[in-house]
Design a protein around this motif. Structure first.
Motif, PDB file in Angstrom:
ATOM      1  N   LEU A 172       0.760  -0.996  -0.020  1.00 36.92           N
ATOM      2  CA  LEU A 172       0.012  -0.080  -0.058  1.00 36.92           C
ATOM      3  C   LEU A 172       0.718   1.122   0.007  1.00 36.92           C
ATOM      4  O   LEU A 172       0.593   2.110  -0.656  1.00 36.92           O
ATOM      5  N   ASP A 173       2.041   1.137   0.702  1.00 35.34           N
ATOM      6  CA  ASP A 173       2.868   2.096   0.638  1.00 35.34           C
ATOM      7  C   ASP A 173       3.587   2.769  -0.852  1.00 35.34           C
ATOM      8  O   ASP A 173       3.357   3.638  -1.491  1.00 35.34           O
ATOM      9  N   VAL A 174       3.854   1.625  -1.455  1.00 33.33           N
ATOM     10  CA  VAL A 174       4.331   1.535  -2.844  1.00 33.33           C
ATOM     11  C   VAL A 174       3.292   2.239  -3.767  1.00 33.33           C
ATOM     12  O   VAL A 174       3.506   3.168  -4.539  1.00 33.33           O
ATOM     13  N   LEU A 175       2.117   1.873  -3.770  1.00 28.88           N
ATOM     14  CA  LEU A 175       0.948   2.217  -4.410  1.00 28.88           C
ATOM     15  C   LEU A 175       0.709   3.687  -4.140  1.00 28.88           C
ATOM     16  O   LEU A 175       0.350   4.606  -4.807  1.00 28.88           O
ATOM     17  N   ASP A 176       0.807   4.149  -2.625  1.00 24.80           N
ATOM     18  CA  ASP A 176       0.690   5.608  -2.278  1.00 24.80           C
ATOM     19  C   ASP A 176       1.702   6.442  -3.053  1.00 24.80           C
ATOM     20  O   ASP A 176       1.304   7.480  -3.391  1.00 24.80           O
ATOM     21  N   LEU A 177       2.898   5.932  -3.361  1.00 16.67           N
ATOM     22  CA  LEU A 177       3.869   6.724  -3.694  1.00 16.67           C
ATOM     23  C   LEU A 177       3.880   6.552  -5.514  1.00 16.67           C
ATOM     24  O   LEU A 177       3.640   7.760  -5.984  1.00 16.67           O
ATOM     25  N   LEU A 178       3.812   5.585  -5.938  1.00 18.16           N
ATOM     26  CA  LEU A 178       3.829   5.444  -7.354  1.00 18.16           C
ATOM     27  C   LEU A 178       2.310   6.230  -8.034  1.00 18.16           C
ATOM     28  O   LEU A 178       2.520   7.059  -8.989  1.00 18.16           O
ATOM     29  N   CYS A 179       1.409   5.697  -7.591  1.00 20.35           N
ATOM     30  CA  CYS A 179      -0.067   6.136  -8.086  1.00 20.35           C
ATOM     31  C   CYS A 179      -0.295   7.418  -7.571  1.00 20.35           C
ATOM     32  O   CYS A 179      -0.983   8.025  -8.393  1.00 20.35           O
ATOM     33  N   GLY A 180      -0.435   7.477  -6.131  1.00 20.80           N
ATOM     34  CA  GLY A 180      -0.632   8.903  -5.499  1.00 20.80           C
ATOM     35  C   GLY A 180       0.149  10.103  -5.574  1.00 20.80           C
ATOM     36  O   GLY A 180      -0.075  10.943  -6.542  1.00 20.80           O
ATOM     37  N   GLU A 181       1.430   9.983  -5.193  1.00 17.96           N
ATOM     38  CA  GLU A 181       2.351  10.893  -5.510  1.00 17.96           C
ATOM     39  C   GLU A 181       3.057  11.200  -7.010  1.00 17.96           C
ATOM     40  O   GLU A 181       3.134  12.132  -7.514  1.00 17.96           O
ATOM     41  N   LEU A 182       3.463  10.039  -7.685  1.00 22.18           N
ATOM     42  CA  LEU A 182       3.811  10.067  -8.875  1.00 22.18           C
ATOM     43  C   LEU A 182       2.827   9.825 -10.089  1.00 22.18           C
ATOM     44  O   LEU A 182       3.562  10.128 -11.057  1.00 22.18           O
ATOM     45  N   GLY A 183       1.795   9.592  -9.929  1.00 17.71           N
ATOM     46  CA  GLY A 183       0.855   9.871 -10.827  1.00 17.71           C
ATOM     47  C   GLY A 183       0.700   8.626 -11.920  1.00 17.71           C
ATOM     48  O   GLY A 183       0.351   8.673 -12.774  1.00 17.71           O
ATOM     49  N   VAL A 184       1.259   7.475 -11.497  1.00 13.24           N
ATOM     50  CA  VAL A 184       1.275   6.358 -12.372  1.00 13.24           C
ATOM     51  C   VAL A 184      -0.161   5.496 -12.222  1.00 13.24           C
ATOM     52  O   VAL A 184      -0.696   5.301 -11.190  1.00 13.24           O
ATOM     53  N   SER A 185      -0.655   5.500 -13.409  1.00  9.92           N
ATOM     54  CA  SER A 185      -2.146   4.720 -13.242  1.00  9.92           C
ATOM     55  C   SER A 185      -1.851   3.180 -12.480  1.00  9.92           C
ATOM     56  O   SER A 185      -0.794   2.632 -12.965  1.00  9.92           O
ATOM     57  N   PRO A 186      -2.753   2.882 -11.625  1.00  8.82           N
ATOM     58  CA  PRO A 186      -2.553   1.850 -11.001  1.00  8.82           C
ATOM     59  C   PRO A 186      -2.650   0.482 -11.737  1.00  8.82           C
ATOM     60  O   PRO A 186      -2.015  -0.626 -11.699  1.00  8.82           O
ATOM     61  N   GLU A 187      -3.474   0.683 -12.888  1.00  5.53           N
ATOM     62  CA  GLU A 187      -3.551  -0.354 -14.084  1.00  5.53           C
ATOM     63  C   GLU A 187      -2.043  -0.672 -14.721  1.00  5.53           C
ATOM     64  O   GLU A 187      -1.916  -1.854 -15.531  1.00  5.53           O
ATOM     65  N   ARG A 188      -1.152   0.032 -14.631  1.00  5.87           N
ATOM     66  CA  ARG A 188       0.182   0.014 -14.905  1.00  5.87           C
ATOM     67  C   ARG A 188       1.149  -0.404 -14.006  1.00  5.87           C
ATOM     68  O   ARG A 188       2.512  -0.418 -14.334  1.00  5.87           O
ATOM     69  N   VAL A 189       1.092  -0.816 -12.875  1.00 11.52           N
ATOM     70  CA  VAL A 189       1.846  -1.336 -11.970  1.00 11.52           C
ATOM     71  C   VAL A 189       1.408  -2.555 -11.672  1.00 11.52           C
ATOM     72  O   VAL A 189       0.531  -3.228 -11.477  1.00 11.52           O
ATOM     73  N   ILE A 190       2.715  -3.249 -11.439  1.00 14.57           N
ATOM     74  CA  ILE A 190       2.480  -4.872 -11.027  1.00 14.57           C
ATOM     75  C   ILE A 190       3.239  -4.985  -9.721  1.00 14.57           C
ATOM     76  O   ILE A 190       4.572  -4.572  -9.582  1.00 14.57           O
ATOM     77  N   LEU A 191       2.759  -5.652  -8.711  1.00 15.27           N
ATOM     78  CA  LEU A 191       3.428  -5.669  -7.402  1.00 15.27           C
ATOM     79  C   LEU A 191       3.688  -7.119  -7.345  1.00 15.27           C
ATOM     80  O   LEU A 191       2.831  -8.168  -7.495  1.00 15.27           O
ATOM     81  N   GLY A 192       4.984  -7.513  -7.017  1.00 15.97           N
ATOM     82  CA  GLY A 192       5.651  -8.719  -7.002  1.00 15.97           C
ATOM     83  C   GLY A 192       5.648  -9.418  -5.509  1.00 15.97           C
ATOM     84  O   GLY A 192       5.821  -8.501  -4.709  1.00 15.97           O
ATOM     85  N   HIS A 193       5.796 -10.569  -5.499  1.00 18.76           N
ATOM     86  CA  HIS A 193       6.077 -11.545  -4.140  1.00 18.76           C
ATOM     87  C   HIS A 193       5.020 -11.312  -3.283  1.00 18.76           C
ATOM     88  O   HIS A 193       5.123 -11.303  -1.972  1.00 18.76           O
ATOM     89  N   LEU A 194       3.617 -11.033  -3.597  1.00 21.07           N
ATOM     90  CA  LEU A 194       2.593 -11.168  -2.862  1.00 21.07           C
ATOM     91  C   LEU A 194       2.277 -12.105  -1.916  1.00 21.07           C
ATOM     92  O   LEU A 194       1.763 -12.374  -0.599  1.00 21.07           O
ATOM     93  N   ASN A 195       2.735 -13.381  -2.502  1.00 26.84           N
ATOM     94  CA  ASN A 195       2.695 -14.774  -1.472  1.00 26.84           C
ATOM     95  C   ASN A 195       3.481 -14.630  -0.477  1.00 26.84           C
ATOM     96  O   ASN A 195       3.237 -15.571   0.408  1.00 26.84           O
ATOM     97  N   ARG A 196       4.586 -13.880  -0.469  1.00 29.35           N
ATOM     98  CA  ARG A 196       5.440 -13.953   0.855  1.00 29.35           C
ATOM     99  C   ARG A 196       4.953 -13.122   2.060  1.00 29.35           C
ATOM    100  O   ARG A 196       5.486 -13.499   3.293  1.00 29.35           O
TER     101      ARG A 196
END
Length: 306
Positions: A172-196
């Motif tokens: 969620l912190d990554v999404l706040d930075l990339l998509c919130g502050e930096l304006g990258v559309s969430p649909e263009r973001v891939i989060l890895g290692h969620l299984n961990r």
């Protein structure tokens, strides 16, 4: 129109077929001595084994300065008939020496753009996406620097931004930075290692933004959470987020390769796929292996290279 940029050129997303959405053919880091993936013949054998199991595309998440061997990738792709997508980007600071990082100050976004549009080094192989990394439950200055550069390169090229989440944390912190502050559309973001970090509430909250969630393994280092992956994926599917799920093998050591007695890339289709079919049904698993990565790694084919 959209296209996926492979090491042999752009292809239509539907041409990728069955995709290992997160893996490594080559990988080297001073932080991981003795664990290098640096042999072309075993990389070829691993791709052939993956092809034999029904696979047709591999996305290599190895970024700048970590032994990508980009010049070797086109031949491996041609010889095995497996599409390969290469990465630009930068990992955590621990994987680089101070001189390397200092040399990138002020130019990092330009490096990413150049590798996406002109080629990696002198290889002529163009990267197909950007890979960066977060920290353990935190975003340090290095993360903010690399993600700011990734956002700039994304705006210039349309390339997706894939993120290594340390032990699966900080989504969620990554999404706040990339998509919130930096304006990258969430649909263009891939989060890895969620299984961990199998926190199903965090997974659903992240997926609700529209980003992609990548589950990868099996892994000796993270075996304690591997078995929870089908449960986590099913929870996302039940919540209506089946179209946001990706899966990959994430082979990071020579011992983990199937040709050396490990699970390797074929395990994704030989063992992980049947287990997911029990949890999700065969139809959704087909979409996770084909349709989802085709969308996640595609970019507008009309986007002008800078």
């Amino acid at each position: 129109m959209t296209a996926v940029r492979t090491v042999l050129g752009d292809v239509r997303p539907e041409e990728l077929g069955v995709v290992d959405a997160h893996d490594h053919l080559f990988l080297r880091s001073p932080h991981l001595p003795g664990q290098e993936l640096n042999d072309a013949s075993t990389a070829r054998a691993e791709l052939e084994a993956f092809r034999g199991a029904g696979g047709s595309a591999v996305v290599q998440w190895t970024p700048y300065g970590m032994g990508r061997r980009a010049a070797d990738l086109p031949l491996l792709s041609r010889e095995t008939g497996v599409h390969v997508v290469a990465a630009t980007g930068l990992h955590q600071a621990v994987h680089y020496d101070d001189a390397t990082l200092a040399g990138l100050r002020g130019t990092l976004a330009d490096v990413f753009v150049a590798e996406l549009t002109q080629g990696i080094g002198t290889s002529g192989v163009r990267a197909g996406f950007i890979k960066v990394a977060g920290g353990f439950h935190a975003l340090d200055a290095h993360t903010r620097w690399t993600m700011s550069a990734a956002a700039e390169a994304h705006r210039a090229t349309g390339a997706a931004v894939a993120v290594h989440l340390e032990l699966g944390t900080g989504a969620l912190d990554v999404l706040d930075l990339l998509c919130g502050e930096l304006g990258v559309s969430p649909e263009r973001v891939i989060l890895g290692h969620l299984n961990r970090s199998p926190d199903l509430v965090v997974h659903r909250e992240a997926a609700s933004t529209g980003c992609y969630l990548a589950f990868d393994g099996p892994s000796r280092a993270h075996h304690a959470t591997d078995w929870r992956m089908p449960e986590a994926v099913r929870a996302l599917a039940d919540a209506g987020f089946g179209a946001r799920i990706l899966i990959g093998g994430d082979t990071t050591t020579a011992a983990a390769r199937s040709v050396n007695g490990g699970p390797g890339m074929p395990c994704l289709l030989r063992r992980v796929r049947p287990r997911l079919e029990v949890a999700l049904g065969a139809e959704l698993v087909v979409r996770i292996l084909t349709d989802n990565p085709a969308r996640a790694f595609a970019r507008p084919s009309s986007k002008e290279d800078r």
